[in-house]
Design a protein around this motif. Structure first.
Motif, PDB file in Angstrom:
ATOM      1  N   VAL A  85       0.852  -1.194   0.000  1.00 38.89           N
ATOM      2  CA  VAL A  85       0.000   0.000   0.000  1.00 38.89           C
ATOM      3  C   VAL A  85       0.889   1.245   0.000  1.00 38.89           C
ATOM      4  N   LEU A  86       2.018   1.120   0.688  1.00 36.99           N
ATOM      5  CA  LEU A  86       2.948   2.239   0.862  1.00 36.99           C
ATOM      6  C   LEU A  86       4.337   1.675   1.164  1.00 36.99           C
ATOM      7  N   ARG A  87       5.338   2.466   0.837  1.00 36.50           N
ATOM      8  CA  ARG A  87       6.744   2.082   1.088  1.00 36.50           C
ATOM      9  C   ARG A  87       7.104   0.729   0.523  1.00 36.50           C
ATOM     10  N   PRO A  88       7.210   0.573  -0.790  1.00 30.02           N
ATOM     11  CA  PRO A  88       6.998   1.596  -1.811  1.00 30.02           C
ATOM     12  C   PRO A  88       5.528   1.684  -2.243  1.00 30.02           C
ATOM     13  N   ALA A  89       5.138   2.870  -2.675  1.00 34.69           N
ATOM     14  CA  ALA A  89       3.777   3.055  -3.211  1.00 34.69           C
ATOM     15  C   ALA A  89       3.624   2.214  -4.478  1.00 34.69           C
ATOM     16  N   PRO A  90       2.410   1.725  -4.775  1.00 36.34           N
ATOM     17  CA  PRO A  90       2.234   0.847  -5.939  1.00 36.34           C
ATOM     18  C   PRO A  90       2.590   1.542  -7.260  1.00 36.34           C
ATOM     19  N   HIS A  91       3.293   0.813  -8.103  1.00 33.37           N
ATOM     20  CA  HIS A  91       3.607   1.264  -9.458  1.00 33.37           C
ATOM     21  C   HIS A  91       2.507   0.673 -10.345  1.00 33.37           C
ATOM     22  N   TYR A  92       1.506   1.501 -10.663  1.00 33.83           N
ATOM     23  CA  TYR A  92       0.303   0.991 -11.325  1.00 33.83           C
ATOM     24  C   TYR A  92       0.587   0.365 -12.690  1.00 33.83           C
ATOM     25  N   ASN A  93       1.478   0.980 -13.463  1.00 30.80           N
ATOM     26  CA  ASN A  93       1.738   0.450 -14.800  1.00 30.80           C
ATOM     27  C   ASN A  93       2.352  -0.947 -14.712  1.00 30.80           C
ATOM     28  N   ILE A 118       0.184   0.535   7.578  1.00 30.31           N
ATOM     29  CA  ILE A 118       0.754   1.896   7.480  1.00 30.31           C
ATOM     30  C   ILE A 118       0.040   2.750   6.424  1.00 30.31           C
ATOM     31  N   ALA A 119      -1.121   2.256   5.956  1.00 23.89           N
ATOM     32  CA  ALA A 119      -1.858   3.002   4.926  1.00 23.89           C
ATOM     33  C   ALA A 119      -2.278   4.370   5.446  1.00 23.89           C
ATOM     34  N   LYS A 120      -2.146   5.368   4.583  1.00 21.37           N
ATOM     35  CA  LYS A 120      -2.624   6.702   4.938  1.00 21.37           C
ATOM     36  C   LYS A 120      -4.095   6.798   4.548  1.00 21.37           C
ATOM     37  N   GLU A 121      -4.745   7.791   5.078  1.00 24.98           N
ATOM     38  CA  GLU A 121      -6.182   7.948   4.833  1.00 24.98           C
ATOM     39  C   GLU A 121      -6.494   8.018   3.344  1.00 24.98           C
ATOM     40  N   GLY A 122      -7.445   7.225   2.934  1.00 21.80           N
ATOM     41  CA  GLY A 122      -7.895   7.261   1.539  1.00 21.80           C
ATOM     42  C   GLY A 122      -7.139   6.337   0.599  1.00 21.80           C
ATOM     43  N   GLN A 123      -5.983   5.794   1.031  1.00 31.42           N
ATOM     44  CA  GLN A 123      -5.181   4.976   0.108  1.00 31.42           C
ATOM     45  C   GLN A 123      -5.862   3.651  -0.233  1.00 31.42           C
ATOM     46  N   ILE A 124      -6.407   2.995   0.779  1.00 38.81           N
ATOM     47  CA  ILE A 124      -7.082   1.710   0.530  1.00 38.81           C
ATOM     48  C   ILE A 124      -8.305   1.928  -0.365  1.00 38.81           C
ATOM     49  N   GLU A 125      -9.037   3.021  -0.097  1.00 41.86           N
ATOM     50  CA  GLU A 125     -10.231   3.331  -0.913  1.00 41.86           C
ATOM     51  C   GLU A 125      -9.828   3.598  -2.373  1.00 41.86           C
ATOM     52  N   GLU A 132     -11.413  -2.850  -8.058  1.00 40.15           N
ATOM     53  CA  GLU A 132     -12.636  -3.631  -7.849  1.00 40.15           C
ATOM     54  C   GLU A 132     -13.489  -3.676  -9.111  1.00 40.15           C
ATOM     55  N   LYS A 133     -13.476  -2.565  -9.867  1.00 45.70           N
ATOM     56  CA  LYS A 133     -14.264  -2.523 -11.111  1.00 45.70           C
ATOM     57  C   LYS A 133     -13.731  -3.493 -12.160  1.00 45.70           C
ATOM     58  N   CYS A 134     -12.465  -3.897 -12.017  1.00 47.95           N
ATOM     59  CA  CYS A 134     -11.879  -4.827 -12.991  1.00 47.95           C
ATOM     60  C   CYS A 134     -12.250  -6.265 -12.672  1.00 47.95           C
ATOM     61  N   GLY A 135     -12.815  -6.487 -11.481  1.00 52.71           N
ATOM     62  CA  GLY A 135     -13.234  -7.841 -11.115  1.00 52.71           C
ATOM     63  C   GLY A 135     -12.176  -8.676 -10.412  1.00 52.71           C
ATOM     64  N   TYR A 136     -11.038  -8.065 -10.054  1.00 51.85           N
ATOM     65  CA  TYR A 136     -10.010  -8.838  -9.356  1.00 51.85           C
ATOM     66  C   TYR A 136     -10.294  -8.861  -7.854  1.00 51.85           C
ATOM     67  N   PRO A 137     -10.236 -10.042  -7.221  1.00 51.34           N
ATOM     68  CA  PRO A 137     -10.380 -10.082  -5.766  1.00 51.34           C
ATOM     69  C   PRO A 137      -9.237  -9.306  -5.116  1.00 51.34           C
ATOM     70  N   LEU A 138      -9.556  -8.553  -4.061  1.00 51.45           N
ATOM     71  CA  LEU A 138      -8.546  -7.735  -3.366  1.00 51.45           C
ATOM     72  C   LEU A 138      -8.408  -8.199  -1.927  1.00 51.45           C
ATOM     73  N   VAL A 139      -7.157  -8.278  -1.465  1.00 50.71           N
ATOM     74  CA  VAL A 139      -6.898  -8.561  -0.053  1.00 50.71           C
ATOM     75  C   VAL A 139      -5.946  -7.490   0.465  1.00 50.71           C
ATOM     76  N   PHE A 140      -6.327  -6.847   1.558  1.00 50.60           N
ATOM     77  CA  PHE A 140      -5.439  -5.875   2.206  1.00 50.60           C
ATOM     78  C   PHE A 140      -4.866  -6.554   3.442  1.00 50.60           C
ATOM     79  N   ALA A 141      -3.553  -6.792   3.415  1.00 51.32           N
ATOM     80  CA  ALA A 141      -2.918  -7.608   4.444  1.00 51.32           C
ATOM     81  C   ALA A 141      -1.814  -6.836   5.159  1.00 51.32           C
TER      82      ALA A 141
END
Length: 292
Positions: A85-93, A118-125, A132-141
């Motif tokens: 989620v952070l450190r390092p922030a996700p490289h979307y590409n 260590i997620a900051k406010e709004g990062q998980i959202e 989520e719109k792509c249909g991939y299951p998500l797990v925040f661990a």
């Protein structure tokens, strides 16, 4: 005796047989003649040459469900793509390239975002909004706090799962939590095949229980998605599917054409701009690649 190749190094293949342990095997010469190279993940038949020393030969490789080139592995049921989620922030590409590769191979992907503690406010959202719109299951661990490790175990049960992600995201910590020594059955083998730094470049399967394996794939920093035509790329973005055939032009590439429903969906935030940006970057790469 049937088993699964869990590691291959310097011409030796280490085959895990449920309830018997791991055998050090060579591949019969017939495979070389037929130009078939055993891969980590292959289901094989072995003949045991020395039970005490756990030594054998691979005499048959069963047909593969699928096969990846980089990393060179076979029979993957699913991929657990680990980013932080952070450190390092996700490289979307980079994340999207991996998802394209899995879509292309027909391998289901689950997204695991580690370091949720260590997620900051709004990062998980924000991550939920993108994926989520792509249909991939998500797990925040959180490997540090043990958060959602039980859920990951459930996802892995009865399957061979490739775990992949860039370095520094906590992949090793997650793997250590998922494969306690009691279930590894590979302690002696690890010592036998330890090659210092050399081993980190190889894919390796770890048994979690009788029929569940996880595969650690060497860290990657870039994935070149360039072995197919640009027209195919849209098929590997699941959220584009509902707009297929609704654009003004048949065979719309969703990049430059007017009357494109995908571009309209991006403007209306029905498709996330971050995903569309990845799509256009990959599209241009495929369009501009040099032909030999």
């Amino acid at each position: 005796m049937h088993g699964k190749i869990v590691k291959g190094i310097a011409g030796f293949y280490y085959v895990h047989v449920v309830e018997s342990g791991v055998y050090e095997c060579k591949a019969k010469g017939i495979f070389r003649k037929e130009k078939v190279k055993p891969l980590v993940g292959d289901n094989v038949e072995i003949e045991v040459l020395e039970e005490g020393e756990k030594i054998g030969n691979i005499i048959r490789i069963f047909p593969r469900e699928n096969e990846l080139v980089r990393p060179a592995v076979a029979n993957i049921d699913q991929a657990l793509v680990v980013f932080a989620v952070l450190r390092p922030a996700p490289h979307y590409n980079l994340l999207d390239r991996f998802l394209v590769m899995m879509e292309r191979k027909g391998i289901p992907a689950i997204l695991c975002f580690n370091k949720a503690d260590i997620a900051k406010e709004g990062q998980i959202e924000e991550l939920q909004a993108i994926y989520e719109k792509c249909g991939y299951p998500l797990v925040f661990a959180s490997a540090l706090e043990g958060k959602n490790i039980g859920r990951i175990r459930e996802i892995l049960k009865g399957k061979t799962t490739a775990i992949a992600g860039p370095s520094g995201v906590g992949k090793s910590s997650l793997i250590n939590l998922l494969t306690p020594e009691a279930n590894m059955e590979t302690g002696a083998v690890s010592r036998k095949i330890e090659r210092g730094k050399h081993t980190t470049r190889h894919s390796e399967l770890f048994p979690i229980d009788g029929d569940s394996y996880i595969m650690d794939t060497p860290g990657f920093s870039s994935l070149y998605v360039n072995d197919f035509e640009k027209e195919e790329l849209k098929n590997y973005f699941p959220e584009f599917a509902e707009y297929e055939g609704t654009c003004r032009f048949q065979g719309c590439g969703h990049v430059h054409e007017p009357g494109c429903m995908v571009k309209e969906a991006v403007e209306d935030k029905r498709i996330h701009p971050s995903r569309y940006r990845s799509y256009t970057e990959m599209y241009e790469e495929l369009k501009n690649r040099r032909r030999y």
